[in-house]
Structure formats: structure tokens, C-alpha cells
Design a protein around this motif. Sequence first.
Motif, PDB file in Angstrom:
ATOM      1  N   LEU B 181       0.818  -1.214   0.000  1.00 14.14           N
ATOM      2  CA  LEU B 181       0.000   0.000   0.000  1.00 14.14           C
ATOM      3  C   LEU B 181       0.851   1.263   0.000  1.00 14.14           C
ATOM      4  O   LEU B 181       0.505   2.265  -0.627  1.00 14.14           O
ATOM      5  N   SER B 182       1.990   1.197   0.703  1.00 15.32           N
ATOM      6  CA  SER B 182       2.809   2.403   0.872  1.00 15.32           C
ATOM      7  C   SER B 182       3.940   2.509  -0.140  1.00 15.32           C
ATOM      8  O   SER B 182       4.474   3.595  -0.360  1.00 15.32           O
ATOM      9  N   GLY B 183       4.352   1.371  -0.711  1.00 12.48           N
ATOM     10  CA  GLY B 183       5.534   1.395  -1.555  1.00 12.48           C
ATOM     11  C   GLY B 183       6.825   1.532  -0.764  1.00 12.48           C
ATOM     12  O   GLY B 183       7.886   1.794  -1.329  1.00 12.48           O
ATOM     13  N   GLU B 184       6.754   1.346   0.555  1.00  8.20           N
ATOM     14  CA  GLU B 184       7.950   1.448   1.409  1.00  8.20           C
ATOM     15  C   GLU B 184       8.241   0.099   2.033  1.00  8.20           C
ATOM     16  O   GLU B 184       7.323  -0.569   2.521  1.00  8.20           O
ATOM     17  N   TYR B 185       9.509  -0.308   2.057  1.00 11.26           N
ATOM     18  CA  TYR B 185       9.850  -1.590   2.673  1.00 11.26           C
ATOM     19  C   TYR B 185       9.894  -1.476   4.200  1.00 11.26           C
ATOM     20  O   TYR B 185       9.353  -2.315   4.916  1.00 11.26           O
ATOM     21  N   SER B 186      10.508  -0.420   4.693  1.00  8.56           N
ATOM     22  CA  SER B 186      10.580  -0.212   6.147  1.00  8.56           C
ATOM     23  C   SER B 186       9.167   0.013   6.688  1.00  8.56           C
ATOM     24  O   SER B 186       8.419   0.857   6.201  1.00  8.56           O
ATOM     25  N   LEU B 187       8.796  -0.747   7.730  1.00  7.61           N
ATOM     26  CA  LEU B 187       7.444  -0.613   8.270  1.00  7.61           C
ATOM     27  C   LEU B 187       7.238   0.735   8.958  1.00  7.61           C
ATOM     28  O   LEU B 187       6.123   1.252   9.006  1.00  7.61           O
ATOM     29  N   VAL B 188       8.318   1.302   9.472  1.00  8.58           N
ATOM     30  CA  VAL B 188       8.224   2.638  10.075  1.00  8.58           C
ATOM     31  C   VAL B 188       7.824   3.661   9.006  1.00  8.58           C
ATOM     32  O   VAL B 188       6.928   4.488   9.206  1.00  8.58           O
ATOM     33  N   ARG B 189       8.475   3.567   7.862  1.00 12.41           N
ATOM     34  CA  ARG B 189       8.134   4.485   6.768  1.00 12.41           C
ATOM     35  C   ARG B 189       6.769   4.164   6.187  1.00 12.41           C
ATOM     36  O   ARG B 189       6.013   5.058   5.813  1.00 12.41           O
ATOM     37  N   ALA B 190       6.469   2.873   6.061  1.00 11.36           N
ATOM     38  CA  ALA B 190       5.171   2.474   5.520  1.00 11.36           C
ATOM     39  C   ALA B 190       4.050   3.072   6.364  1.00 11.36           C
ATOM     40  O   ALA B 190       3.090   3.632   5.827  1.00 11.36           O
ATOM     41  N   ALA B 191       4.198   2.974   7.684  1.00 11.16           N
ATOM     42  CA  ALA B 191       3.161   3.506   8.575  1.00 11.16           C
ATOM     43  C   ALA B 191       2.990   5.013   8.374  1.00 11.16           C
ATOM     44  O   ALA B 191       1.874   5.534   8.379  1.00 11.16           O
ATOM     45  N   ARG B 192       4.108   5.690   8.160  1.00  8.50           N
ATOM     46  CA  ARG B 192       4.048   7.141   7.971  1.00  8.50           C
ATOM     47  C   ARG B 192       3.296   7.489   6.677  1.00  8.50           C
ATOM     48  O   ARG B 192       2.471   8.397   6.647  1.00  8.50           O
ATOM     49  N   VAL B 193       3.592   6.748   5.623  1.00 15.74           N
ATOM     50  CA  VAL B 193       2.918   6.994   4.338  1.00 15.74           C
ATOM     51  C   VAL B 193       1.412   6.706   4.455  1.00 15.74           C
ATOM     52  O   VAL B 193       0.573   7.477   3.981  1.00 15.74           O
ATOM     53  N   ILE B 194       1.074   5.618   5.135  1.00 15.14           N
ATOM     54  CA  ILE B 194      -0.336   5.256   5.269  1.00 15.14           C
ATOM     55  C   ILE B 194      -1.079   6.276   6.140  1.00 15.14           C
ATOM     56  O   ILE B 194      -2.231   6.612   5.870  1.00 15.14           O
ATOM     57  N   ALA B 195      -0.386   6.801   7.152  1.00 12.00           N
ATOM     58  CA  ALA B 195      -1.017   7.821   8.002  1.00 12.00           C
ATOM     59  C   ALA B 195      -1.399   9.050   7.168  1.00 12.00           C
ATOM     60  O   ALA B 195      -2.420   9.702   7.435  1.00 12.00           O
ATOM     61  N   GLU B 196      -0.590   9.332   6.170  1.00  6.69           N
ATOM     62  CA  GLU B 196      -0.917  10.480   5.303  1.00  6.69           C
ATOM     63  C   GLU B 196      -2.173  10.236   4.464  1.00  6.69           C
ATOM     64  O   GLU B 196      -2.779  11.183   3.967  1.00  6.69           O
ATOM     65  N   MET B 197      -2.543   8.967   4.325  1.00  2.56           N
ATOM     66  CA  MET B 197      -3.774   8.650   3.579  1.00  2.56           C
ATOM     67  C   MET B 197      -5.028   8.844   4.427  1.00  2.56           C
ATOM     68  O   MET B 197      -6.135   8.770   3.903  1.00  2.56           O
ATOM     69  N   GLY B 198      -4.864   9.035   5.740  1.00  2.89           N
ATOM     70  CA  GLY B 198      -6.031   9.263   6.585  1.00  2.89           C
ATOM     71  C   GLY B 198      -5.945   8.768   8.015  1.00  2.89           C
ATOM     72  O   GLY B 198      -6.107   9.562   8.949  1.00  2.89           O
ATOM     73  N   PRO B 199      -5.704   7.475   8.216  1.00  2.00           N
ATOM     74  CA  PRO B 199      -5.818   6.921   9.578  1.00  2.00           C
ATOM     75  C   PRO B 199      -4.780   7.504  10.544  1.00  2.00           C
ATOM     76  O   PRO B 199      -3.616   7.645  10.195  1.00  2.00           O
ATOM     77  N   LYS B 200      -5.220   7.782  11.750  1.00  2.00           N
ATOM     78  CA  LYS B 200      -4.301   8.305  12.770  1.00  2.00           C
ATOM     79  C   LYS B 200      -3.541   7.172  13.457  1.00  2.00           C
ATOM     80  O   LYS B 200      -2.505   7.394  14.061  1.00  2.00           O
ATOM     81  N   TYR B 201      -4.113   5.984  13.393  1.00  2.00           N
ATOM     82  CA  TYR B 201      -3.499   4.814  14.023  1.00  2.00           C
ATOM     83  C   TYR B 201      -3.331   3.715  12.974  1.00  2.00           C
ATOM     84  O   TYR B 201      -4.264   3.426  12.222  1.00  2.00           O
ATOM     85  N   ILE B 202      -2.140   3.146  12.933  1.00  2.00           N
ATOM     86  CA  ILE B 202      -1.847   2.093  11.962  1.00  2.00           C
ATOM     87  C   ILE B 202      -1.435   0.856  12.738  1.00  2.00           C
ATOM     88  O   ILE B 202      -0.462   0.896  13.494  1.00  2.00           O
ATOM     89  N   VAL B 203      -2.168  -0.231  12.545  1.00  2.12           N
ATOM     90  CA  VAL B 203      -1.775  -1.505  13.155  1.00  2.12           C
ATOM     91  C   VAL B 203      -1.229  -2.400  12.052  1.00  2.12           C
ATOM     92  O   VAL B 203      -1.927  -2.686  11.076  1.00  2.12           O
ATOM     93  N   ILE B 204       0.027  -2.788  12.188  1.00  3.06           N
ATOM     94  CA  ILE B 204       0.625  -3.700  11.203  1.00  3.06           C
ATOM     95  C   ILE B 204       0.791  -5.067  11.862  1.00  3.06           C
ATOM     96  O   ILE B 204       1.516  -5.221  12.849  1.00  3.06           O
ATOM     97  N   LYS B 205       0.068  -6.036  11.293  1.00  6.03           N
ATOM     98  CA  LYS B 205       0.066  -7.394  11.852  1.00  6.03           C
ATOM     99  C   LYS B 205       1.165  -8.205  11.175  1.00  6.03           C
ATOM    100  O   LYS B 205       1.247  -8.248   9.959  1.00  6.03           O
ATOM    101  N   LYS B 206       2.005  -8.859  11.996  1.00  2.00           N
ATOM    102  CA  LYS B 206       3.105  -9.646  11.448  1.00  2.00           C
ATOM    103  C   LYS B 206       2.935 -11.138  11.759  1.00  2.00           C
ATOM    104  O   LYS B 206       3.927 -11.868  11.833  1.00  2.00           O
TER     105      LYS B 206
END
Lengths: 308, 308
Positions: B181-206
Amino acid sequence: MSKLLIVGSVAFDAIETPFGKTDKILGGAGTYIGLSASYFNTSSAIVSVVGEDFPSEYIEMFQKKDIDTSAIEVVKGGKTFFWRGKYHNDLNSRDTLETQLNVLADFNPVVPDTYKDSEIVMLGNLHPLVQLSVLDQLTAKPKLAILDTMNFWMDNALEDLKKVIARVDVITINDEEARQLSGEYSLVRAARVIAEMGPKYIVIKKGEHGALLFHKEQVFFAPALPLEEVFDPTGAGDTFAGGFSGYLAKTEDVSFDNMKKAVIHGSNLASFCVEKFGTERIQNLDKVEVYQRLQQFRELTQFEIELA
Amino acid sequence: MSKLLIVGSVAFDAIETPFGKTDKILGGAGTYIGLSASYFNTSSAIVSVVGEDFPSEYIEMFQKKDIDTSAIEVVKGGKTFFWRGKYHNDLNSRDTLETQLNVLADFNPVVPDTYKDSEIVMLGNLHPLVQLSVLDQLTAKPKLAILDTMNFWMDNALEDLKKVIARVDVITINDEEARQLSGEYSLVRAARVIAEMGPKYIVIKKGEHGALLFHKEQVFFAPALPLEEVFDPTGAGDTFAGGFSGYLAKTEDVSFDNMKKAVIHGSNLASFCVEKFGTERIQNLDKVEVYQRLQQFRELTQFEIELA
């Protein structure tokens, strides 16, 4: 403060990652363990071997960090162990492009007299016979012997490896190696099988997914710090081992509760290691950043929950 | 106690794992979310659709757990959604052998009047247009809207999915999906990109490697409980979502600190889900075992460390 005896390679690495490549730089398990453990200002010595090509500046750098280098043998006319590798894009796997054993091929470790009664012994990844030789030279049973090893020795020297495993208190290996050694896929079961081989404490390293510490029916888990960027994973496992053993040497407490803290300290130092090439980052750590990151670990994992 | 509105499939699954296989059994995201959330005794309703072939015992089982089933539409002459899948040996990946959309193909969700002012809305994995329709029917902005989705919608309905993402407070997805969804490999960066799409909280399940909760610059991590045996991973993510949303509905507190606890509760319930086929385990949980396992989570992760 306990004495910490470290055995492990002191070597040259040439590393290629998606972010860049290096020429020959300082590497080796003994190097990373020593540098990481030195953060805790404990008395430590590295038992290793290098060639005449090994720069004296590196030895001096160890000494400035109060690491006893008298047992780093310098072989006249010999060449230092060299490894060249290239990481894949996800940094979770790598190809070995070149390995020159050089002086490591005939390494006979000699433990300095002053370290033969070390309380903590950290056996870094090397041939199991070298690790056994170090244990055999000790004049007193250490408070804690810790073994790090890898799949290469499981493939090529399993019987010797099992002899070392039977004589240590702690083993640190990664998840795939734990599965290979035990024949069990579940890490809970793998730890139980490995415990039957000797070690009372099993640390299973899962790289970016953290580390598990098993002891009897107890389990503790430390995550890896989620990082924005992992630059070079080389030495992360050894840095973990150095932080783990260094903290235990400093605190002189080998209880399970203190070992949990040692796992956190090891994970904390490893999180720095991967931020730059080689040893660059862990050679230059300051107390404040280490302290701040420990707080991050606390915030990352600690919660209050009502159990009723 | 807040009202919890759940939308998600109520369906049949046929599952094959290395440990055995089932005929058609109860499944579906709405089912797992509802059962898991019901542990917290909050007022909840499932919006879904089934065919005439769906056994009334299942509906009665939901009702016994105080789940409002009035919005589970039963389509006369219709057949219930059916999925058949086979897990690989490591249980981390699976092949879909058969998918029959059946009544789900024309699903028009209808939110019951009494749930149009729900404080917590849990949008289970379904077509984004169905999820949007549920949001559109609400008469008041919920305190918290939570979205679960998967790569299938990223591949096939990305623009619609982005519209839902823009309207929710929390998104829960797995690590590979976060990367996609984010186009980022690092989950820290991915969460940041996804937050810009709207959600204030991002849960990444591993999966077996736990779950990360991101909010602004804060991160919290909950491990998965190391289990001796994972029997069937089906529904674990939905069970997590049910525990997460159910706990928040019960406690009426959507702060970051309380969301940490919700992540622990979700992980705790998910750890039961995988121990048996399908919903068997989470249909029959008792308070004592849930409580004991929460204590295991605490022991697994909590440490005392001197930061000075």
C-alpha cells in the motif's frame, strides 16, 4: 565487575548492500562482541588471530576501549581472515562472494593467564574445536559460558558442536538454526530439544523480529526496535552477544530476571550496529543515545493491563 | 459500554493444514470478529449476508453470545459464501483452492437503526464499496472507525479502498500489505505513508511475529505468544480485530495508551484462535484461561531496567 573472556574472529569484511559497498573494513565476531561489550566498561580480553596485514590502529582502538588484546596473536607473514558478501534487497539474506580463511585456518587459541578464571566466557562463532580449546584452558568453571554458533558448523562439524553445546550455560542462535539443530519447527519445541543438549538458557535471534529467551518453562521476548532504515546487518548478532555478555559481566548477576535485561541491552546495541556500515556506529556510541534508545525499548513494549 | 458495529462476511470455510482437514465449517471475518469481541460483553451487531443454506444453529449461537443478528440478511434461495484453502507446511502461506462468492456478490449492507449511532465501527475485510456504504449509513460520526482490509482489494479496487482509508481512524493490515500500500519496505516508513492517507493509528500485523501500533511518532509492539503448535491460522487476524475493537468498545477509551491494551487483548485472543480448526477455540473461551494467558503476555514482555 566480572572478567569477560571473548573468543572470536578479528577480521576484514567487504560488504555490499542496496545502499552502497565498502572496501576491506574491520569485521569479525570477536571484534563486534568486544566493541559492544566494552560499552559496559567491564574487564575483557579478546582471544583471536590476525595476520601481519592487520593495521595496528585497530589494535590500538581496542586498547583505548580497555579491551585486553594480548591474546590477539599476530602471525608473521600471515594474512587476516577476509569475508566478502552481498546482501539482497530485503537485507534478510546474503550471498558470500569470497572467504579467505588465511591465519584462521590454523588458529590455536591461547587464553591469557589472567583470564583463565573469567566469570563470563563468550564463545563467538568459530570452529567448535577452537571453542572447546578455550573451555579446556580455563582453571575454574565460569559463572556463565555463552555459545554463539551458526548453521555452517551444524552442516560441517555437528559432533564437535554438540560437545561445546553440552558444556555451555547459554546458546544464542537464529531461528532457522534452532530449527535445524532441533528438528522442530515450533521455536518453543526447538528450545526444549536444545535445552536437553545442555544449555539452561536458549536465546533464539529472529533478526528484525526480535529475540526470545527460554529457560525451563519461562519465556521472555525482546523486539528489535522498528527502524526507519537498516543500512547493513553485518555484525548485529555479534553485537547482541556482546551487549548480552557485557551487561551480565558488569552486573555479576546471571539470574533469569537479569538475563532479560541483558537481552534488552543486547537488542538495544544491535539496533545501532545496523545503522551504518561495519563497526562504525558501535565504535562511536555515546551514553545519552544509548540511554534514549533504552527508553524507546521501554515505550515500545511496556503496558499496564488489568488482569481481573 | 459503547455500541460496536461490525461488518464482515459470515461464511463457510473448508480448511486443510498439515494437521488435518475440515469439511464446510463456520468461518468469515464477521464471524471471527463478532465471536472475539463478544468476549468483552459489549453490545454488538454484525452486518452481513448468508444464503438459505446457512444453519440456524450458527445464528442462535451468535445470539446466545448477545450479538445482534438482525442485520445478517438471509437470502432466499441463495447460497452462503464459501472458501476452500490449503496451508503450506510452515503455515505462513496458503493456496486458495476454491472461492464461491454466492450471496456476497450482491451484498447491500443495511445498518440497523439502533446501530446507526455506534461509537465503534469495525469494518471487516470486504469490498471497499460495502465498507463505504456502512459508513454512509451512520447518523453520527463514530468515536472510532477501524478498517481491516487485504491485498486483494489493493490489486482490484485500490481507488475505492483509498476512499475508505481516508475516512477511518485505524487501519489494520499485515506487513506485506503495508509495504504494498505504501511502496515502502521499512514498516516505520510504511506507517508514515499510510497515516498520510487518513488513519491516525496504523496496526501492522506480522502474524507469528506480533503486531505494531503506530500513532504519530509513537510505536507500540505486541509479540505473538510463542506457541508449541499452531494448528490453523484461519481467522487469527479477524480475531485480533475483534479483540481490539471489542476491548475499546467495552472501555470507551480510544487513547493511545488504551489502544496498546487493546492490541494486547487482540493478540491474546488470536493466540487461542490458532490452536484449533476454525472458530472452535474462540467459541468456547473461559475467563480463567484468557486471564492466565494475559499474565503470560505480561511475563513475556515486561522488564525492569535501570536507565541511568
